[in-house]
Design a protein around this motif. Structure first.
Motif, PDB file in Angstrom:
ATOM      1  N   GLN A 151       3.120   6.993  -5.971  1.00  0.00           N
ATOM      2  CA  GLN A 151       4.169   6.059  -5.593  1.00  0.00           C
ATOM      3  C   GLN A 151       4.380   6.179  -4.100  1.00  0.00           C
ATOM      4  O   GLN A 151       4.027   7.189  -3.502  1.00  0.00           O
ATOM      5  N   ASP A 152       4.967   5.117  -3.526  1.00  0.00           N
ATOM      6  CA  ASP A 152       5.125   5.114  -2.076  1.00  0.00           C
ATOM      7  C   ASP A 152       6.029   6.276  -1.644  1.00  0.00           C
ATOM      8  O   ASP A 152       7.105   6.487  -2.200  1.00  0.00           O
ATOM      9  N   GLY A 153       5.588   7.055  -0.693  1.00  0.00           N
ATOM     10  CA  GLY A 153       6.391   8.149  -0.159  1.00  0.00           C
ATOM     11  C   GLY A 153       6.293   9.427  -0.961  1.00  0.00           C
ATOM     12  O   GLY A 153       7.077  10.355  -0.768  1.00  0.00           O
ATOM     13  N   MET A 154       5.343   9.480  -1.878  1.00  0.00           N
ATOM     14  CA  MET A 154       5.192  10.677  -2.704  1.00  0.00           C
ATOM     15  C   MET A 154       4.667  11.850  -1.865  1.00  0.00           C
ATOM     16  O   MET A 154       3.824  11.661  -0.990  1.00  0.00           O
ATOM     17  N   VAL A 155       5.211  13.039  -2.121  1.00  0.00           N
ATOM     18  CA  VAL A 155       4.724  14.232  -1.427  1.00  0.00           C
ATOM     19  C   VAL A 155       4.168  15.190  -2.472  1.00  0.00           C
ATOM     20  O   VAL A 155       4.867  15.584  -3.400  1.00  0.00           O
ATOM     21  N   VAL A 156       2.891  15.503  -2.334  1.00  0.00           N
ATOM     22  CA  VAL A 156       2.198  16.319  -3.344  1.00  0.00           C
ATOM     23  C   VAL A 156       1.767  17.633  -2.703  1.00  0.00           C
ATOM     24  O   VAL A 156       1.372  17.660  -1.536  1.00  0.00           O
ATOM     25  N   GLN A 157       1.905  18.705  -3.461  1.00  0.00           N
ATOM     26  CA  GLN A 157       1.411  19.990  -2.967  1.00  0.00           C
ATOM     27  C   GLN A 157       0.341  20.503  -3.917  1.00  0.00           C
ATOM     28  O   GLN A 157       0.548  20.566  -5.113  1.00  0.00           O
ATOM     29  N   ASN A 158      -0.780  20.868  -3.360  1.00  0.00           N
ATOM     30  CA  ASN A 158      -1.830  21.477  -4.181  1.00  0.00           C
ATOM     31  C   ASN A 158      -2.113  22.887  -3.676  1.00  0.00           C
ATOM     32  O   ASN A 158      -1.659  23.875  -4.261  1.00  0.00           O
ATOM     33  N   MET A 166       0.835  -1.209   0.000  1.00  0.00           N
ATOM     34  CA  MET A 166       0.000   0.000   0.000  1.00  0.00           C
ATOM     35  C   MET A 166       0.868   1.255   0.000  1.00  0.00           C
ATOM     36  O   MET A 166       1.525   1.552   0.984  1.00  0.00           O
ATOM     37  N   PRO A 167       0.909   1.959  -1.101  1.00  0.00           N
ATOM     38  CA  PRO A 167       1.731   3.188  -1.123  1.00  0.00           C
ATOM     39  C   PRO A 167       1.158   4.241  -0.174  1.00  0.00           C
ATOM     40  O   PRO A 167      -0.049   4.368  -0.030  1.00  0.00           O
ATOM     41  N   LYS A 168       2.089   4.944   0.432  1.00  0.00           N
ATOM     42  CA  LYS A 168       1.705   6.023   1.355  1.00  0.00           C
ATOM     43  C   LYS A 168       1.966   7.336   0.625  1.00  0.00           C
ATOM     44  O   LYS A 168       3.060   7.556   0.105  1.00  0.00           O
ATOM     45  N   VAL A 169       0.974   8.192   0.556  1.00  0.00           N
ATOM     46  CA  VAL A 169       1.154   9.447  -0.178  1.00  0.00           C
ATOM     47  C   VAL A 169       0.738  10.611   0.727  1.00  0.00           C
ATOM     48  O   VAL A 169      -0.184  10.485   1.523  1.00  0.00           O
ATOM     49  N   THR A 170       1.478  11.698   0.628  1.00  0.00           N
ATOM     50  CA  THR A 170       1.173  12.875   1.451  1.00  0.00           C
ATOM     51  C   THR A 170       0.717  14.003   0.539  1.00  0.00           C
ATOM     52  O   THR A 170       1.457  14.434  -0.351  1.00  0.00           O
ATOM     53  N   ILE A 171      -0.517  14.438   0.728  1.00  0.00           N
ATOM     54  CA  ILE A 171      -1.052  15.537  -0.084  1.00  0.00           C
ATOM     55  C   ILE A 171      -1.348  16.703   0.845  1.00  0.00           C
ATOM     56  O   ILE A 171      -2.140  16.570   1.778  1.00  0.00           O
ATOM     57  N   ASP A 172      -0.728  17.828   0.582  1.00  0.00           N
ATOM     58  CA  ASP A 172      -0.895  19.013   1.437  1.00  0.00           C
ATOM     59  C   ASP A 172      -0.757  18.658   2.922  1.00  0.00           C
ATOM     60  O   ASP A 172      -1.602  19.028   3.745  1.00  0.00           O
ATOM     61  N   ILE A 224      -1.248  15.982   4.459  1.00  0.00           N
ATOM     62  CA  ILE A 224      -2.125  14.932   4.989  1.00  0.00           C
ATOM     63  C   ILE A 224      -1.693  13.615   4.361  1.00  0.00           C
ATOM     64  O   ILE A 224      -1.609  13.498   3.140  1.00  0.00           O
ATOM     65  N   THR A 225      -1.391  12.637   5.199  1.00  0.00           N
ATOM     66  CA  THR A 225      -0.887  11.357   4.692  1.00  0.00           C
ATOM     67  C   THR A 225      -2.012  10.336   4.654  1.00  0.00           C
ATOM     68  O   THR A 225      -2.846  10.296   5.556  1.00  0.00           O
TER      69      THR A 225
END
Lengths: 191, 322
Positions: B78-85, B1-7, B9-10
């Protein structure tokens, strides 16, 4: 306990002085005020012989404007009705048919447009909301009537005459920025 | 299960989920807006570029940021991705440009358009757009045409999201319309004046993010904010029959699918439900639909409050995450 607001007055039972008790000076003072009003400017005018000067932006009866070619500007978008705090405005829209291009500016127009002048509070929110420069308030007053039904003004009373001489000038109601914008002929709105 | 952080929030999501869908799983304001992506239509997305986000860290293994902003609707996490919106000023700036491009050929005829009040492009330009445009060129102009006797096509308003083409491909048995020509001159049309008469063709009205495809049976009847949206259902042999009806007093002006919080219909409905059942007796009315309080449609719209929000109004509001 002491009052929190300081608005209450403590009632006293104080005796009048001799000067107050003879009343005569107080009567004279009252007469002076009464006759003094004779020489003041009158608060009323003799309507209808004389009328008051109206402000350029007085908010009276509404007008539905036509554009320079005499086509109705209103597209029945409903923004005036949704802005109206008194819910005085109702409308029914219709689609312009081919051959009616000289009557209506856009594809859609108001087949019925009614303002209930008894509900209207003349706040001017409708002219502010109008995106098409279609509705404006004027200096004209709403006439008194005997029947309530007659206060529901339809398009026959609201739409201005296509005759150029009888057009209502609303340029003084518009801000400098709007008048400046209207000169820009790039926009479809100003064509 | 990939972990992704968006703004900041993980969240754990399944392999292959796109960034947009991961954000929708979190919900709330961080969800990027989408004009062309439609989760119920396979292959949609990647055209309007509204959902651009910044990827500050590609994955746990490769912590470098992605060189350009990516379209979140078609980029898998992808696992560990950090996204900024919302947290990235770069994204806000880019989105401003995207809105300007979408509005290049879009006429400002919202006072005439039937979609006004529930239009995705209106919301988008209100949220991100500018008051001015940099171009002086005239907009494209097309005549308004009927495709079938129930649907009106205003090609002027189209932003070429292709959603209706996917509807035609995936929902109806025979595709009768599509995009003609290419690039700047491309337009939606039917094959030489053909009428679109499929049983599910009406859904192209619901998926259209703008007012390019509109319901002729409800054309210019009323503005959406004067109507009361109600949940209703009926027994229909072709579709689930769960719809939203738009009422004015006791009359049904319009029938549409039920749209969820992302503006996508929950279930596609058939043309019989949409165009022909306009009597209140045809429907079992369930109750008023929930309308976001920010929407113009919510004026004079009342619905029963949930118990939780009566006890604790603030917590109730936050849970709703409007």
């Amino acid at each position: 306990m002491k009052s929190l607001t300081n608005r209450s007055k403590v009632v006293s039972n104080k005796q009048m002085t001799f000067w107050e008790r003879i009343y005569f000076p107080a009567i004279l003072n009252g007469m002076r005020i009464t006759f003094g009003h004779l020489f003041r400017r009158k608060a009323t005018v003799q309507y209808p012989e004389a009328t008051r000067e109206f402000s350029d932006i007085y908010r009276g009866k509404h007008v539905l404007k036509r554009d320079d070619e005499g086509r109705e500007r209103c597209t029945s978008c409903g923004l005036c009705a949704v802005a109206c705090p008194a819910e005085a405005i109702t409308m029914v829209s219709a689609e312009r048919k081919p051959g009616e291009e000289h009557l209506y500016r856009e594809e859609k127009y108001a087949a019925v447009y009614e303002i209930n002048m008894l509900r209207c509070i003349f706040c001017g929110d409708c002219e502010e909301a109008c995106p098409k420069e279609a509705i404006f308030l004027t200096k004209e007053l709403v006439k008194s009537e005997y029947q309530r039904e007659k206060f529901i003004y339809g398009k026959d009373e609201l739409v201005e005459s296509p005759d150029p001489a009888k057009r209502v000038d609303v340029s003084k109601r518009q801000t400098k920025e709007v008048l400046e914008f209207k000169k820009d002929k790039r926009y479809k709105h100003n064509k | 299960m990939p972990k992704v952080t968006i703004d900041n929030i993980t969240i754990d999501v399944e392999e292959g989920t796109t960034i947009l869908n991961a954000a929708r799983k979190i919900g709330g304001r961080i969800v990027p807006p989408a004009m062309c992506y439609y989760s119920k239509l396979k292959g949609s997305g990647g055209k309007c570029r509204t959902c651009l986000v910044k990827v500050a860290q590609s994955s746990a293994k490769d912590p470098r940021p992605m060189p350009k902003l990516v379209a979140s609707c078609s980029t898998p996490v992808q696992d560990g991705m950090v996204v900024q919106n919302l947290t990235s000023p770069e994204v806000a700036e880019a989105r401003k440009g995207i809105v300007e491009f979408l509005l290049l050929n879009h006429p400002l005829d919202c006072p005439v358009c039937d979609q006004a009040g529930e239009c995705d492009l209106q919301d988008l330009s209100f949220g991100y757009g500018m008051e001015e445009t940099a171009t002086e060129d005239d907009r494209r102009e097309f005549p308004v045409i009927d495709i079938g006797d129930k649907i009106k096509l205003h090609m002027n308003r189209c932003i070429l999201c292709y959603r209706c083409v996917y509807v035609a491909d995936q929902l109806t048995d025979k595709r009768l319309h599509g995009i003609l020509y290419r690039g700047d001159v491309s337009e939606i049309s039917t094959f030489i004046g053909n009428a679109v008469t499929n049983d599910f063709s009406g859904n192209m009205i619901d998926v259209c993010p703008v007012g390019a495809l509109t319901d002729k049976t409800a054309r210019f009847k009323s503005r959406v904010w004067f109507l009361k949206p109600m949940d209703a259902h009926r027994a229909c042999g072709k579709c689930p029959g769960k719809v939203a009806i738009w009422m004015f007093g006791n009359e049904i002006y319009r029938v549409t699918g039920r749209k969820d919080q992302f503006g996508e219909v929950e279930e596609f409905i058939c043309n019989e439900c949409r165009f022909e059942k306009k009597e209140p007796g045809d429907w079992v009315i369930e109750g008023p639909r929930h309308i976001k309080r920010q929407s113009v449609i919510s004026a004079n719209h009342y619905e029963e409050m949930k118990k939780q929000s009566i006890i604790d109004p603030i917590a109730g509001e936050m849970n709703k995450q409007e």
